[in-house]
Design a protein around this motif. Sequence first.
Motif, PDB file in Angstrom:
ATOM      1  N   HIS A   1      27.259 -30.797  34.652  1.00  0.00           N
ATOM      2  CA  HIS A   1      26.543 -31.983  34.187  1.00  0.00           C
ATOM      3  C   HIS A   1      25.046 -31.796  34.434  1.00  0.00           C
ATOM      4  CE1 HIS A   1      30.438 -34.052  33.913  1.00  0.00           C
ATOM      5  NE2 HIS A   1      30.691 -33.615  35.138  1.00  0.00           N
ATOM      6  N   ILE A   2      24.243 -32.625  33.767  1.00  0.00           N
ATOM      7  CA  ILE A   2      22.791 -32.513  33.863  1.00  0.00           C
ATOM      8  C   ILE A   2      22.194 -33.860  34.259  1.00  0.00           C
ATOM      9  CG2 ILE A   2      20.667 -32.149  32.531  1.00  0.00           C
ATOM     10  CD1 ILE A   2      22.261 -30.200  30.772  1.00  0.00           C
ATOM     11  N   ALA A   3      21.282 -33.826  35.218  1.00  0.00           N
ATOM     12  CA  ALA A   3      20.504 -35.008  35.585  1.00  0.00           C
ATOM     13  C   ALA A   3      19.030 -34.623  35.543  1.00  0.00           C
ATOM     14  CB  ALA A   3      20.883 -35.504  36.972  1.00  0.00           C
ATOM     15  N   VAL A   4      18.228 -35.389  34.824  1.00  0.00           N
ATOM     16  CA  VAL A   4      16.835 -35.039  34.569  1.00  0.00           C
ATOM     17  C   VAL A   4      15.894 -35.979  35.322  1.00  0.00           C
ATOM     18  CG1 VAL A   4      15.057 -34.972  32.778  1.00  0.00           C
ATOM     19  CG2 VAL A   4      17.306 -33.992  32.338  1.00  0.00           C
ATOM     20  N   TYR A   5      14.907 -35.386  35.970  1.00  0.00           N
ATOM     21  CA  TYR A   5      13.884 -36.141  36.695  1.00  0.00           C
ATOM     22  C   TYR A   5      12.519 -35.629  36.217  1.00  0.00           C
ATOM     23  CZ  TYR A   5      17.870 -37.389  39.542  1.00  0.00           C
ATOM     24  OH  TYR A   5      19.094 -37.848  39.953  1.00  0.00           O
ATOM     25  N   LYS A   6      11.973 -36.302  35.223  1.00  0.00           N
ATOM     26  CA  LYS A   6      10.742 -35.834  34.589  1.00  0.00           C
ATOM     27  C   LYS A   6       9.528 -36.158  35.457  1.00  0.00           C
ATOM     28  CE  LYS A   6       8.022 -36.526  30.334  1.00  0.00           C
ATOM     29  NZ  LYS A   6       8.029 -37.169  28.998  1.00  0.00           N
ATOM     30  N   ALA A   7       8.787 -35.105  35.842  1.00  0.00           N
ATOM     31  CA  ALA A   7       7.580 -35.300  36.638  1.00  0.00           C
ATOM     32  C   ALA A   7       6.441 -34.388  36.172  1.00  0.00           C
ATOM     33  CB  ALA A   7       7.871 -35.037  38.111  1.00  0.00           C
ATOM     34  N   LEU A   8       6.695 -33.632  35.104  1.00  0.00           N
ATOM     35  CA  LEU A   8       5.688 -32.739  34.527  1.00  0.00           C
ATOM     36  C   LEU A   8       5.472 -33.133  33.070  1.00  0.00           C
ATOM     37  CD1 LEU A   8       7.001 -29.361  35.986  1.00  0.00           C
ATOM     38  CD2 LEU A   8       5.122 -30.771  36.859  1.00  0.00           C
ATOM     39  N   TYR A   9       4.238 -32.994  32.606  1.00  0.00           N
ATOM     40  CA  TYR A   9       3.885 -33.532  31.301  1.00  0.00           C
ATOM     41  C   TYR A   9       3.061 -32.535  30.487  1.00  0.00           C
ATOM     42  CZ  TYR A   9       5.678 -37.808  33.225  1.00  0.00           C
ATOM     43  OH  TYR A   9       6.519 -38.738  33.772  1.00  0.00           O
ATOM     44  N   LYS A  10       3.102 -32.724  29.174  1.00  0.00           N
ATOM     45  CA  LYS A  10       2.400 -31.832  28.261  1.00  0.00           C
ATOM     46  C   LYS A  10       0.910 -31.821  28.568  1.00  0.00           C
ATOM     47  CE  LYS A  10       2.097 -30.840  23.299  1.00  0.00           C
ATOM     48  NZ  LYS A  10       2.532 -31.286  21.948  1.00  0.00           N
ATOM     49  N   ARG A  11       0.331 -30.653  28.616  1.00  0.00           N
ATOM     50  CA  ARG A  11      -1.086 -30.400  28.848  1.00  0.00           C
ATOM     51  C   ARG A  11      -1.499 -30.634  30.303  1.00  0.00           C
ATOM     52  NH1 ARG A  11      -3.364 -29.316  23.997  1.00  0.00           N
ATOM     53  NH2 ARG A  11      -2.464 -30.286  22.135  1.00  0.00           N
ATOM     54  N   LEU A  12      -1.261 -31.817  30.840  1.00  0.00           N
ATOM     55  CA  LEU A  12      -1.782 -32.085  32.181  1.00  0.00           C
ATOM     56  C   LEU A  12      -0.946 -31.452  33.285  1.00  0.00           C
ATOM     57  CD1 LEU A  12      -0.176 -34.498  34.009  1.00  0.00           C
ATOM     58  CD2 LEU A  12      -0.957 -35.880  32.093  1.00  0.00           C
ATOM     59  N   GLY A  13       0.294 -31.058  32.991  1.00  0.00           N
ATOM     60  CA  GLY A  13       1.167 -30.526  34.028  1.00  0.00           C
ATOM     61  C   GLY A  13       1.733 -31.660  34.849  1.00  0.00           C
ATOM     62  N   GLY A  14       1.310 -31.784  36.095  1.00  0.00           N
ATOM     63  CA  GLY A  14       1.806 -32.866  36.929  1.00  0.00           C
ATOM     64  C   GLY A  14       1.105 -32.877  38.261  1.00  0.00           C
ATOM     65  N   PHE A  15       1.570 -33.758  39.148  1.00  0.00           N
ATOM     66  CA  PHE A  15       0.983 -33.873  40.472  1.00  0.00           C
ATOM     67  C   PHE A  15       2.081 -33.921  41.522  1.00  0.00           C
ATOM     68  CE2 PHE A  15      -2.241 -35.377  37.578  1.00  0.00           C
ATOM     69  CZ  PHE A  15      -3.373 -34.709  38.045  1.00  0.00           C
ATOM     70  N   ALA A  16       1.754 -33.392  42.683  1.00  0.00           N
ATOM     71  CA  ALA A  16       2.754 -33.259  43.734  1.00  0.00           C
ATOM     72  C   ALA A  16       3.374 -34.595  44.107  1.00  0.00           C
ATOM     73  CB  ALA A  16       2.132 -32.610  44.965  1.00  0.00           C
ATOM     74  N   ALA A  17       2.589 -35.676  44.099  1.00  0.00           N
ATOM     75  CA  ALA A  17       3.126 -36.986  44.467  1.00  0.00           C
ATOM     76  C   ALA A  17       4.278 -37.386  43.556  1.00  0.00           C
ATOM     77  CB  ALA A  17       2.021 -38.045  44.418  1.00  0.00           C
ATOM     78  N   ASP A  18       4.136 -37.129  42.261  1.00  0.00           N
ATOM     79  CA  ASP A  18       5.203 -37.452  41.308  1.00  0.00           C
ATOM     80  C   ASP A  18       6.394 -36.508  41.460  1.00  0.00           C
ATOM     81  OD1 ASP A  18       3.699 -39.539  40.179  1.00  0.00           O
ATOM     82  OD2 ASP A  18       2.694 -38.182  38.805  1.00  0.00           O
ATOM     83  N   VAL A  19       6.108 -35.229  41.709  1.00  0.00           N
ATOM     84  CA  VAL A  19       7.184 -34.249  41.880  1.00  0.00           C
ATOM     85  C   VAL A  19       8.006 -34.569  43.126  1.00  0.00           C
ATOM     86  CG1 VAL A  19       7.707 -31.828  42.329  1.00  0.00           C
ATOM     87  CG2 VAL A  19       5.983 -32.422  40.635  1.00  0.00           C
ATOM     88  N   VAL A  20       7.324 -34.895  44.221  1.00  0.00           N
ATOM     89  CA  VAL A  20       8.049 -35.239  45.452  1.00  0.00           C
ATOM     90  C   VAL A  20       8.883 -36.500  45.241  1.00  0.00           C
ATOM     91  CG1 VAL A  20       7.791 -35.936  47.866  1.00  0.00           C
ATOM     92  CG2 VAL A  20       6.384 -34.090  46.951  1.00  0.00           C
ATOM     93  N   ALA A  21       8.354 -37.485  44.506  1.00  0.00           N
ATOM     94  CA  ALA A  21       9.121 -38.693  44.217  1.00  0.00           C
ATOM     95  C   ALA A  21      10.379 -38.364  43.421  1.00  0.00           C
ATOM     96  CB  ALA A  21       8.255 -39.686  43.439  1.00  0.00           C
ATOM     97  N   ALA A  22      10.255 -37.453  42.473  1.00  0.00           N
ATOM     98  CA  ALA A  22      11.412 -37.058  41.672  1.00  0.00           C
ATOM     99  C   ALA A  22      12.479 -36.377  42.546  1.00  0.00           C
ATOM    100  CB  ALA A  22      10.980 -36.106  40.558  1.00  0.00           C
ATOM    101  N   ILE A  23      12.045 -35.440  43.388  1.00  0.00           N
ATOM    102  CA  ILE A  23      12.995 -34.751  44.270  1.00  0.00           C
ATOM    103  C   ILE A  23      13.607 -35.732  45.256  1.00  0.00           C
ATOM    104  CG2 ILE A  23      13.230 -32.938  46.001  1.00  0.00           C
ATOM    105  CD1 ILE A  23      10.921 -31.474  44.649  1.00  0.00           C
ATOM    106  N   ASP A  24      12.804 -36.666  45.760  1.00  0.00           N
ATOM    107  CA  ASP A  24      13.281 -37.671  46.696  1.00  0.00           C
ATOM    108  C   ASP A  24      14.415 -38.485  46.090  1.00  0.00           C
ATOM    109  OD1 ASP A  24      12.759 -38.981  49.350  1.00  0.00           O
ATOM    110  OD2 ASP A  24      12.437 -40.728  48.062  1.00  0.00           O
ATOM    111  N   GLN A  25      14.295 -38.831  44.814  1.00  0.00           N
ATOM    112  CA  GLN A  25      15.329 -39.609  44.149  1.00  0.00           C
ATOM    113  C   GLN A  25      16.568 -38.795  43.836  1.00  0.00           C
ATOM    114  OE1 GLN A  25      15.539 -43.035  43.487  1.00  0.00           O
ATOM    115  NE2 GLN A  25      13.908 -42.873  45.010  1.00  0.00           N
ATOM    116  N   LEU A  26      16.396 -37.548  43.461  1.00  0.00           N
ATOM    117  CA  LEU A  26      17.583 -36.751  43.127  1.00  0.00           C
ATOM    118  C   LEU A  26      18.421 -36.446  44.364  1.00  0.00           C
ATOM    119  CD1 LEU A  26      17.478 -33.424  43.853  1.00  0.00           C
ATOM    120  CD2 LEU A  26      15.650 -33.520  42.155  1.00  0.00           C
ATOM    121  N   LEU A  27      17.790 -36.453  45.545  1.00  0.00           N
ATOM    122  CA  LEU A  27      18.559 -36.241  46.766  1.00  0.00           C
ATOM    123  C   LEU A  27      19.400 -37.445  47.104  1.00  0.00           C
ATOM    124  CD1 LEU A  27      15.903 -34.479  49.023  1.00  0.00           C
ATOM    125  CD2 LEU A  27      17.835 -33.444  47.838  1.00  0.00           C
TER     126      LEU A  27
END
Length: 301
Positions: A275-301
Amino acid sequence: MLLIPSLCQDDSDYVTTAVYIVTLRQAPASHYEDELTRVGNHFRHGSSGRTRLHKPRHSNVTRTDRRHGSYIAQIHDSLLKKVFKGEKYLKLYSYHYLINGFAVLVTQQQAEKLSRRREVSNVVLDFSVRTATTHTPQFLGLPQGAWFQSGGFETAGEGITIAFVDTGIDPTHPSFADDKTEHPFPVPAHFSGICEVTRDFPSGSCNRKLVGARHFAASAITRGIFNSSEDYPSPFDGDGHGTHTASVAAGNHGIPVVVAGHHFGNASGMAPRSHIAVYKALYKRLGGFAADVVAAIDQLL
C-alpha cells in the motif's frame, strides 16, 4: 544550542523573522509507546508467578500515544508563552513522534532566548531541501532475488504500507489503481492515516492501494514563497517526482510505459502489492523546507 548559518549574520537579523526548528530534551510520544510495549512483553513473558498480561493492542497503544502527543503540544505552547511573555511569534508545527519539538517563526533574538532554556536541546534555523531519485527492480535483481524468495511479484510487499515524503502523487496513474490484479487489495490492518480531500485531490482519489495522502507547506507559505500557480496546495503532484518515486517503489506490476506514443515496455514497483501513503512536503521549483519535512515524517510515524 543554537545552530545558524555563518553567512549574512548582522544586526538586521534581530528584526527579521525566520523559521526555527526547536528540539526539547524530553522524549517524544513514540518513546511512551515503546515503553508500553516493553512493559507488556515483560509481564507476558515473566518468569515467575502466575500473572500474565498480554501486550497492549495496537489501537490502545495508539490512543495512549495520541494522549501523550496532545500533552506534548501543551508543553510546547506553555514554553513559548513563558519565554516570550507577550512577544509575537507563530508556531507552525508541534512535533510529537519523530522528535519532541516544534517549528516556530521568530526573530534570531527570540531563537537565542529559546536556546538558553534548560528544557531545550537545540534550535536549528530551517533550511531548504531537494529531491532525489532511485533505480529499477532489474538493477536490484529483484526478479531472481527478493521476489523469487517471497513467491513472486504477486505477493511482493503484501501487508506493508510504504510512506513517501516527496512532491505528492497523481492518484489517476494506473500504477496506483486497486483493480489491476485478480486479487483485490485488502484494507491495511494497522494504518490510521487520512486522505485529504481538496479541489485538486477530490473524494475517491484514495483507494485500497493508495490508502493515505496529506500535504505540508506551512513553512513555505509563511515565507510567502508558495506559488499556487506552480504547484497544488494539496497532495496532488505538481512536479512528477513523487509520482515517479512511488511508482518505482510500490507501483503495480506490468503497467505499460507510453511516452509521446512510444511504448517503452512494462513497469513495476519493487513491492507491487504494498500500500502507499503520501506525505507531500516538497514542491515544484522551490523544493521544500525542513520544518515541513519533519512535520510530514512526524505524522507518518
